[in-house]
Scaffold this motif. Structure first.
Motif, PDB file in Angstrom:
ATOM      1  N   GLY A  57       0.814  -1.210   0.000  1.00  0.00           N
ATOM      2  CA  GLY A  57       0.000   0.000   0.000  1.00  0.00           C
ATOM      3  C   GLY A  57       0.846   1.258   0.000  1.00  0.00           C
ATOM      4  N   ALA A  58       1.912   1.248   0.820  1.00  0.00           N
ATOM      5  CA  ALA A  58       2.787   2.422   0.901  1.00  0.00           C
ATOM      6  C   ALA A  58       3.513   2.657  -0.415  1.00  0.00           C
ATOM      7  CB  ALA A  58       3.793   2.236   2.036  1.00  0.00           C
ATOM      8  N   MET A  59       3.968   1.582  -1.061  1.00  0.00           N
ATOM      9  CA  MET A  59       4.694   1.732  -2.324  1.00  0.00           C
ATOM     10  C   MET A  59       3.759   2.166  -3.451  1.00  0.00           C
ATOM     11  SD  MET A  59       7.759   1.773  -3.257  1.00  0.00           S
ATOM     12  CE  MET A  59       8.576   0.898  -1.923  1.00  0.00           C
ATOM     13  N   THR A  60       2.512   1.730  -3.393  1.00  0.00           N
ATOM     14  CA  THR A  60       1.524   2.165  -4.385  1.00  0.00           C
ATOM     15  C   THR A  60       1.370   3.683  -4.333  1.00  0.00           C
ATOM     16  OG1 THR A  60       0.304   0.080  -4.246  1.00  0.00           O
ATOM     17  CG2 THR A  60      -0.887   1.985  -5.114  1.00  0.00           C
ATOM     18  N   LEU A  61       1.262   4.218  -3.122  1.00  0.00           N
ATOM     19  CA  LEU A  61       1.132   5.671  -2.961  1.00  0.00           C
ATOM     20  C   LEU A  61       2.407   6.388  -3.385  1.00  0.00           C
ATOM     21  CD1 LEU A  61      -0.720   5.865   0.477  1.00  0.00           C
ATOM     22  CD2 LEU A  61      -1.686   6.252  -1.800  1.00  0.00           C
ATOM     23  N   ALA A  62       3.561   5.788  -3.101  1.00  0.00           N
ATOM     24  CA  ALA A  62       4.832   6.406  -3.474  1.00  0.00           C
ATOM     25  C   ALA A  62       4.964   6.494  -4.999  1.00  0.00           C
ATOM     26  CB  ALA A  62       5.994   5.611  -2.889  1.00  0.00           C
ATOM     27  N   ILE A  63       4.554   5.468  -5.695  1.00  0.00           N
ATOM     28  CA  ILE A  63       4.620   5.476  -7.162  1.00  0.00           C
ATOM     29  C   ILE A  63       3.626   6.487  -7.733  1.00  0.00           C
ATOM     30  CG2 ILE A  63       4.092   4.098  -9.220  1.00  0.00           C
ATOM     31  CD1 ILE A  63       5.398   1.731  -7.856  1.00  0.00           C
ATOM     32  N   ALA A  64       2.452   6.578  -7.098  1.00  0.00           N
ATOM     33  CA  ALA A  64       1.464   7.566  -7.541  1.00  0.00           C
ATOM     34  C   ALA A  64       2.030   8.978  -7.420  1.00  0.00           C
ATOM     35  CB  ALA A  64       0.182   7.426  -6.727  1.00  0.00           C
ATOM     36  N   ARG A  65       2.741   9.243  -6.322  1.00  0.00           N
ATOM     37  CA  ARG A  65       3.367  10.567  -6.149  1.00  0.00           C
ATOM     38  C   ARG A  65       4.477  10.780  -7.167  1.00  0.00           C
ATOM     39  NH1 ARG A  65       2.768   9.231  -0.578  1.00  0.00           N
ATOM     40  NH2 ARG A  65       4.924   8.457  -0.537  1.00  0.00           N
ATOM     41  N   GLU A  73      -7.029  10.201  -9.291  1.00  0.00           N
ATOM     42  CA  GLU A  73      -6.225   9.254 -10.065  1.00  0.00           C
ATOM     43  C   GLU A  73      -5.484   8.286  -9.138  1.00  0.00           C
ATOM     44  OE1 GLU A  73      -5.040  11.908 -14.005  1.00  0.00           O
ATOM     45  OE2 GLU A  73      -3.860  12.098 -12.164  1.00  0.00           O
ATOM     46  N   THR A  74      -5.013   8.793  -7.997  1.00  0.00           N
ATOM     47  CA  THR A  74      -4.328   7.945  -7.024  1.00  0.00           C
ATOM     48  C   THR A  74      -5.264   6.883  -6.482  1.00  0.00           C
ATOM     49  OG1 THR A  74      -2.808   9.709  -6.378  1.00  0.00           O
ATOM     50  CG2 THR A  74      -3.137   7.919  -4.797  1.00  0.00           C
ATOM     51  N   HIS A  75      -6.505   7.268  -6.187  1.00  0.00           N
ATOM     52  CA  HIS A  75      -7.489   6.303  -5.696  1.00  0.00           C
ATOM     53  C   HIS A  75      -7.773   5.243  -6.753  1.00  0.00           C
ATOM     54  CE1 HIS A  75     -10.600   4.506  -3.437  1.00  0.00           C
ATOM     55  NE2 HIS A  75     -11.620   5.103  -4.016  1.00  0.00           N
ATOM     56  N   TYR A  76      -7.880   5.658  -8.005  1.00  0.00           N
ATOM     57  CA  TYR A  76      -8.100   4.709  -9.094  1.00  0.00           C
ATOM     58  C   TYR A  76      -6.915   3.747  -9.205  1.00  0.00           C
ATOM     59  CZ  TYR A  76      -9.091   2.911 -13.777  1.00  0.00           C
ATOM     60  OH  TYR A  76      -9.339   2.082 -14.843  1.00  0.00           O
ATOM     61  N   PHE A  77      -5.699   4.282  -9.114  1.00  0.00           N
ATOM     62  CA  PHE A  77      -4.498   3.470  -9.211  1.00  0.00           C
ATOM     63  C   PHE A  77      -4.437   2.456  -8.066  1.00  0.00           C
ATOM     64  CE2 PHE A  77       0.186   3.028  -8.397  1.00  0.00           C
ATOM     65  CZ  PHE A  77       0.478   2.279  -9.535  1.00  0.00           C
ATOM     66  N   GLU A  78      -4.822   2.871  -6.854  1.00  0.00           N
ATOM     67  CA  GLU A  78      -4.851   1.947  -5.718  1.00  0.00           C
ATOM     68  C   GLU A  78      -5.803   0.781  -5.996  1.00  0.00           C
ATOM     69  OE1 GLU A  78      -4.234   3.937  -1.501  1.00  0.00           O
ATOM     70  OE2 GLU A  78      -5.713   5.063  -2.667  1.00  0.00           O
ATOM     71  N   LEU A  79      -6.986   1.089  -6.524  1.00  0.00           N
ATOM     72  CA  LEU A  79      -7.950   0.035  -6.857  1.00  0.00           C
ATOM     73  C   LEU A  79      -7.413  -0.886  -7.940  1.00  0.00           C
ATOM     74  CD1 LEU A  79     -11.333   2.017  -6.890  1.00  0.00           C
ATOM     75  CD2 LEU A  79     -10.573   0.334  -5.193  1.00  0.00           C
ATOM     76  N   LEU A  80      -6.702  -0.297  -8.901  1.00  0.00           N
ATOM     77  CA  LEU A  80      -6.131  -1.072 -10.000  1.00  0.00           C
ATOM     78  C   LEU A  80      -5.127  -2.092  -9.465  1.00  0.00           C
ATOM     79  CD1 LEU A  80      -6.676  -0.902 -13.032  1.00  0.00           C
ATOM     80  CD2 LEU A  80      -4.689   0.595 -13.242  1.00  0.00           C
ATOM     81  N   VAL A  81      -4.290  -1.662  -8.530  1.00  0.00           N
ATOM     82  CA  VAL A  81      -3.313  -2.561  -7.917  1.00  0.00           C
ATOM     83  C   VAL A  81      -4.019  -3.644  -7.109  1.00  0.00           C
ATOM     84  CG1 VAL A  81      -1.439  -2.720  -6.224  1.00  0.00           C
ATOM     85  CG2 VAL A  81      -1.477  -0.827  -7.871  1.00  0.00           C
ATOM     86  N   GLN A  82      -5.020  -3.245  -6.313  1.00  0.00           N
ATOM     87  CA  GLN A  82      -5.753  -4.213  -5.501  1.00  0.00           C
ATOM     88  C   GLN A  82      -6.486  -5.224  -6.369  1.00  0.00           C
ATOM     89  OE1 GLN A  82      -7.922  -1.160  -3.390  1.00  0.00           O
ATOM     90  NE2 GLN A  82      -6.865  -1.605  -1.470  1.00  0.00           N
ATOM     91  N   TYR A  83      -7.016  -4.766  -7.496  1.00  0.00           N
ATOM     92  CA  TYR A  83      -7.723  -5.651  -8.424  1.00  0.00           C
ATOM     93  C   TYR A  83      -6.800  -6.748  -8.941  1.00  0.00           C
ATOM     94  CZ  TYR A  83      -9.455  -7.053 -13.055  1.00  0.00           C
ATOM     95  OH  TYR A  83      -9.824  -7.765 -14.166  1.00  0.00           O
ATOM     96  N   HIS A  84      -5.607  -6.374  -9.371  1.00  0.00           N
ATOM     97  CA  HIS A  84      -4.695  -7.350  -9.960  1.00  0.00           C
ATOM     98  C   HIS A  84      -4.008  -8.223  -8.916  1.00  0.00           C
ATOM     99  CE1 HIS A  84      -4.705  -6.693 -14.297  1.00  0.00           C
ATOM    100  NE2 HIS A  84      -5.021  -5.455 -14.014  1.00  0.00           N
ATOM    101  N   GLN A  85      -3.942  -7.766  -7.683  1.00  0.00           N
ATOM    102  CA  GLN A  85      -3.272  -8.544  -6.655  1.00  0.00           C
ATOM    103  C   GLN A  85      -4.243  -9.350  -5.793  1.00  0.00           C
ATOM    104  OE1 GLN A  85       0.686  -5.640  -6.288  1.00  0.00           O
ATOM    105  NE2 GLN A  85      -0.655  -5.862  -4.528  1.00  0.00           N
TER     106      GLN A  85
END
Length: 275
Positions: A57-65, A73-85
């Motif tokens: 979760g922390a790295m997802t936010l770091a990459i978004a930044r 867009e960050t919230h969408y990206f978090e969901l995208l990561v959670q979806y695939h994992q």
């Protein structure tokens, strides 16, 4: 500009973002990214792109930044990561539906409508039913024509989806007809929508054991002890059989019913006989 909302695979998104930044700044390297993310391995980002490691979760936010995502867009990206994992089908379904709901109207495309098409069994059944059933606007009768029957609201939804996807149209006499004789989802069985559809048709098969007379169904099972080589041979036989069944359906000029055919092959033991 690369928009996260155009993607349903976060690795494809990150690959395109990286290549875009790299084309503008030669110093934007995997080593530079590792430094910005605070990781010691210069190969970290490469492993993310190839799926060898998951994002926390922390790295997802770091990459978004790092790529300058806005809040939405960050919230969408978090969901995208959670979806695939996500490991379980129901979890993937949950995240996928949230992703679809977040996508901007300009980013919505056939993917969302195809998802609707295969999210329930009755859309495909009604599509095939219209091959011979004269339907104009009596949704109650259309709903009761299926086994098991559906609601009038579900029948209306199915017709709307099929018409929006241009799989059906009204003929000059005012009746709906198919625009394609056969619809096939191809080999992409791993897609979430196809998994939804397959789960529903498996439930229908279970129901058929009690609800459908033996003379109107053919359900049989085999339990085999085989090698991986034989598994591949059987899968090829199943693929050939599917193609043959489609050809039989395509050549049939006297259709009067809709049938569901499920062909299933799955292991009953752990891989290599071990857990």
């Amino acid at each position: 500009m690369i928009s996260p909302y155009d993607y349903l695979d976060y690795r494809e998104l990150l690959t395109d973002l990286y290549q875009d930044r790299k084309s503008q700044n030669r110093g934007f390297s995997h080593r530079y990214i590792a430094k910005k993310l605070g990781v010691s391995s210069a190969g970290y980002f490469s492993k993310v792109l190839t799926g060898r490691i998951h994002l926390s979760g922390a790295m997802t936010l770091a990459i978004a930044r790092l790529f300058g995502f806005r809040k939405h867009e960050t919230h969408y990206f978090e969901l995208l990561v959670q979806y695939h994992q996500a490991d379980k089908h129901e979890e993937r379904k949950y995240y996928f539906e949230r992703l679809i709901g977040m996508r901007r109207s300009k980013a919505k495309n056939l993917t969302e409508e195809q998802y609707e098409l295969y999210s329930n069994w009755y859309c495909a059944a009604i599509l095939e039913l219209l091959d011979f059933y004269m339907f104009s606007d009596n949704y109650a009768q259309l709903a009761s024509s299926l086994e098991p029957s559906i609601t009038e609201a579900q029948a209306k939804k199915a017709i709307a989806i099929l018409e929006r996807l241009q799989l059906i149209r009204k003929n000059p006499d005012g009746f709906y007809e198919k625009t394609d004789a056969i619809i096939s989802a191809g080999e992409n069985w791993k897609s979430l929508s196809i998994m939804n559809f397959q789960k529903e048709t498996m439930n229908l098969a279970q129901r058929a054991l009690d609800a459908i007379p033996k003379e109107r169904r053919d359900i049989s099972t085999l339990t085999l002890s085989i090698s991986e080589d034989s598994v591949e041979r059987i899968k090829e036989k199943i693929r050939d059989m599917r193609r043959e069944l489609l050809e039989i359906a395509r050549a049939d000029e006297r259709t009067d019913a809709v049938y569901q055919v499920n062909l299933q092959l799955f292991p009953l033991t752990a891989q290599d006989g071990r857990r």
